[in-house]
Design an enzyme around this catalytic site. Structure first.
Site, PDB file in Angstrom:
ATOM      1  N   TYR A 143       0.836  -1.208   0.000  1.00  0.00           N
ATOM      2  CA  TYR A 143       0.000   0.000   0.000  1.00  0.00           C
ATOM      3  C   TYR A 143       0.868   1.254   0.000  1.00  0.00           C
ATOM      4  CZ  TYR A 143      -3.395   3.465   1.698  1.00  0.00           C
ATOM      5  OH  TYR A 143      -4.188   4.577   1.837  1.00  0.00           O
ATOM      6  N   LYS A 147       0.855   4.271  -2.813  1.00  0.00           N
ATOM      7  CA  LYS A 147       0.490   5.680  -2.562  1.00  0.00           C
ATOM      8  C   LYS A 147       1.684   6.607  -2.763  1.00  0.00           C
ATOM      9  CE  LYS A 147      -3.915   5.206  -1.640  1.00  0.00           C
ATOM     10  NZ  LYS A 147      -4.970   5.825  -2.455  1.00  0.00           N
TER      11      LYS A 147
HETATM   12  N1  LIG Z   1     -10.575   5.893   4.846  1.00  0.00           N
HETATM   13  C1  LIG Z   1      -9.543   6.589   5.260  1.00  0.00           C
HETATM   14  O1  LIG Z   1      -9.476   6.971   6.452  1.00  0.00           O
HETATM   15  C2  LIG Z   1      -8.428   6.929   4.307  1.00  0.00           C
HETATM   16  C3  LIG Z   1      -7.204   7.330   4.829  1.00  0.00           C
HETATM   17  C4  LIG Z   1      -6.168   7.664   3.974  1.00  0.00           C
HETATM   18  C5  LIG Z   1      -6.352   7.588   2.600  1.00  0.00           C
HETATM   19  N2  LIG Z   1      -7.550   7.177   2.107  1.00  0.00           N
HETATM   20  C6  LIG Z   1      -7.702   7.110   0.628  1.00  0.00           C
HETATM   21  O2  LIG Z   1      -8.878   7.820   0.262  1.00  0.00           O
HETATM   22  C7  LIG Z   1      -9.553   7.122  -0.803  1.00  0.00           C
HETATM   23  C8  LIG Z   1     -10.964   6.754  -0.354  1.00  0.00           C
HETATM   24  O3  LIG Z   1     -10.877   6.035   0.875  1.00  0.00           O
HETATM   25  P1  LIG Z   1     -12.068   5.062   1.351  1.00  0.00           P
HETATM   26  O4  LIG Z   1     -11.701   4.550   2.681  1.00  0.00           O
HETATM   27  O5  LIG Z   1     -13.379   5.756   1.153  1.00  0.00           O
HETATM   28  O6  LIG Z   1     -11.889   3.902   0.253  1.00  0.00           O
HETATM   29  P2  LIG Z   1     -12.519   2.422   0.296  1.00  0.00           P
HETATM   30  O7  LIG Z   1     -13.864   2.482   0.879  1.00  0.00           O
HETATM   31  O8  LIG Z   1     -11.530   1.477   0.888  1.00  0.00           O
HETATM   32  O9  LIG Z   1     -12.571   2.124  -1.266  1.00  0.00           O
HETATM   33  C9  LIG Z   1     -13.277   3.016  -2.137  1.00  0.00           C
HETATM   34  C10 LIG Z   1     -13.855   2.250  -3.265  1.00  0.00           C
HETATM   35  O10 LIG Z   1     -12.830   1.750  -4.099  1.00  0.00           O
HETATM   36  C11 LIG Z   1     -13.466   0.819  -4.944  1.00  0.00           C
HETATM   37  N3  LIG Z   1     -12.555  -0.254  -5.315  1.00  0.00           N
HETATM   38  C12 LIG Z   1     -11.747  -0.985  -4.510  1.00  0.00           C
HETATM   39  N4  LIG Z   1     -11.130  -1.923  -5.269  1.00  0.00           N
HETATM   40  C13 LIG Z   1     -11.553  -1.751  -6.545  1.00  0.00           C
HETATM   41  C14 LIG Z   1     -11.307  -2.427  -7.759  1.00  0.00           C
HETATM   42  N5  LIG Z   1     -10.503  -3.486  -7.847  1.00  0.00           N
HETATM   43  N6  LIG Z   1     -11.936  -1.978  -8.874  1.00  0.00           N
HETATM   44  C15 LIG Z   1     -12.763  -0.935  -8.814  1.00  0.00           C
HETATM   45  N7  LIG Z   1     -13.053  -0.267  -7.693  1.00  0.00           N
HETATM   46  C16 LIG Z   1     -12.454  -0.684  -6.573  1.00  0.00           C
HETATM   47  C17 LIG Z   1     -14.628   0.214  -4.155  1.00  0.00           C
HETATM   48  O11 LIG Z   1     -15.811   0.399  -4.918  1.00  0.00           O
HETATM   49  P3  LIG Z   1     -17.114  -0.558  -4.716  1.00  0.00           P
HETATM   50  O12 LIG Z   1     -17.646  -0.227  -3.345  1.00  0.00           O
HETATM   51  O13 LIG Z   1     -18.023  -0.163  -5.814  1.00  0.00           O
HETATM   52  O14 LIG Z   1     -16.633  -1.981  -4.808  1.00  0.00           O
HETATM   53  C18 LIG Z   1     -14.641   1.023  -2.876  1.00  0.00           C
HETATM   54  O15 LIG Z   1     -15.889   1.377  -2.435  1.00  0.00           O
HETATM   55  C19 LIG Z   1      -8.695   5.895  -1.115  1.00  0.00           C
HETATM   56  O16 LIG Z   1      -7.831   6.208  -2.186  1.00  0.00           O
HETATM   57  C20 LIG Z   1      -7.887   5.679   0.152  1.00  0.00           C
HETATM   58  O17 LIG Z   1      -6.657   5.025  -0.064  1.00  0.00           O
HETATM   59  C21 LIG Z   1      -8.578   6.844   2.926  1.00  0.00           C
END
Ligand SMILES: NC(=O)c1ccc[n+]([C@@H]2O[C@H](COP(=O)([O-])OP(=O)(O)OC[C@H]3O[C@@H](n4cnc5c(N)ncnc54)[C@H](OP(=O)(O)O)[C@@H]3O)[C@@H](O)[C@H]2O)c1
Length: 236
Positions: A143, A147
């Site tokens: 990961y 990133k």
């Molecule tokens: N959550 C946090 O606290 C946090 C912290 C730091 C960085 N981030 C970054 O912010 C962004 C959003 O975070 P999040 O937590 O909301 O993300 P998440 O819920 O883990 O993933 C977002 C979406 O990505 C899609 N996805 C995953 N694998 C995929 C694949 N193989 N093909 C197509 N779509 C795929 C999924 O869509 P479906 O639901 O339709 O399957 C999922 O809902 C990400 O880039 C993450 O790395 C998040």
């Protein structure tokens, strides 16, 4: 850029942080094509314009922008939000384990950026990073590689696609627990946050909007993490 009437593609735009970005763009009057992998119901509830693709499949990444163009016309904005996250230490970071992260988190954004640049000479691209890119978290090595690679791609694409297309990034802190821990009320991964509060998905979306509206910022990253990226390893 005035976002009213602009056409945007948000990957993983149906739920969680992606959903907040989709909603913020819709509130600005943008037309949002919500990409999803499995969250079809949530995507269709947000927008009549949706598209399905598995970004872990390189072939689907190569054709997604062309499919979007055929179905909805050219887009002005690309938000690379979809990603996966796994805990993987060095000993377990095999080729397959690394590609499980690199393909959707780095190579998919690269393919979509190339597809975007083939369609238009003007526009905006945002990549979602992570506040951990300033540190060396050995618990999730693939990961981290994905990133940190995406941060470098943000700068490279910003230079390559100037002057017509800006490419920027937003690096969230601990916003939401990973989906598998969503129901865990004791989830407390946030650690020390200098500003004292965990930011929300809407805070991340606000930073995305700021960068989209600017005509003068490219290759930059806004951290939405309450200052956490500034702390040393033992302070986090
Ligand atoms: N959550 C946090 O606290 C946090 C912290 C730091 C960085 N981030 C970054 O912010 C962004 C959003 O975070 P999040 O937590 O909301 O993300 P998440 O819920 O883990 O993933 C977002 C979406 O990505 C899609 N996805 C995953 N694998 C995929 C694949 N193989 N093909 C197509 N779509 C795929 C999924 O869509 P479906 O639901 O339709 O399957 C999922 O809902 C990400 O880039 C993450 O790395 C998040």
């Amino acid at each position: 850029m005035n976002l009213n009437g602009k056409r945007a593609l948000v990957t993983g735009g149906a739920v969680r942080i992606g959903r907040a970005i989709t909603e913020a763009l819709l509130a600005e009057g943008a037309e949002v094509i919500v990409h999803f992998r499995s969250s079809a119901k949530e995507a269709k509830a947000l927008s009549p314009k949706t598209i399905q693709a598995d970004l872990s499949d390189p072939a689907q990444c190569e054709t997604l922008l062309e499919r979007v163009f055929q179905q909805f016309g050219p887009i002005d904005i690309l938000v690379n939000n979809a990603a996966v996250f796994h805990q993987t230490k060095l000993a377990d970071a095999t080729y397959d384990a690394v590609m499980r992260e690199l393909q959707p988190n780095l190579l998919a954004p690269l393919a979509l950026i190339r597809g975007f640049a083939r369609q238009t000479k003007t526009g905006r691209i945002i990549n979602l990073l992570d506040r951990r890119i300033t540190s060396h978290d050995t618990t999730c090595i693939p990961y981290m590689l994905s990133k940190k690679g995406l941060e470098e791609l943000t700068k490279l694409a910003a230079l390559d696609l100037a002057p017509g297309i800006t490419v920027n990034a937003v690096a969230p802190g601990a916003i939401l627990p990973p989906p598998k821990d969503s129901d865990n009320p004791s989830w407390d991964y946030a650690g020390t946050i200098p500003l004292g509060q965990r930011p929300t998905p809407a805070d991340v979306a606000s930073a995305v909007l700021y960068l989209l509206k600017s005509d003068h910022i490219t290759g930059q990253t806004i951290f939405v993490d309450g200052g956490q990226n500034l702390l040393g390893k033992d302070e986090r």
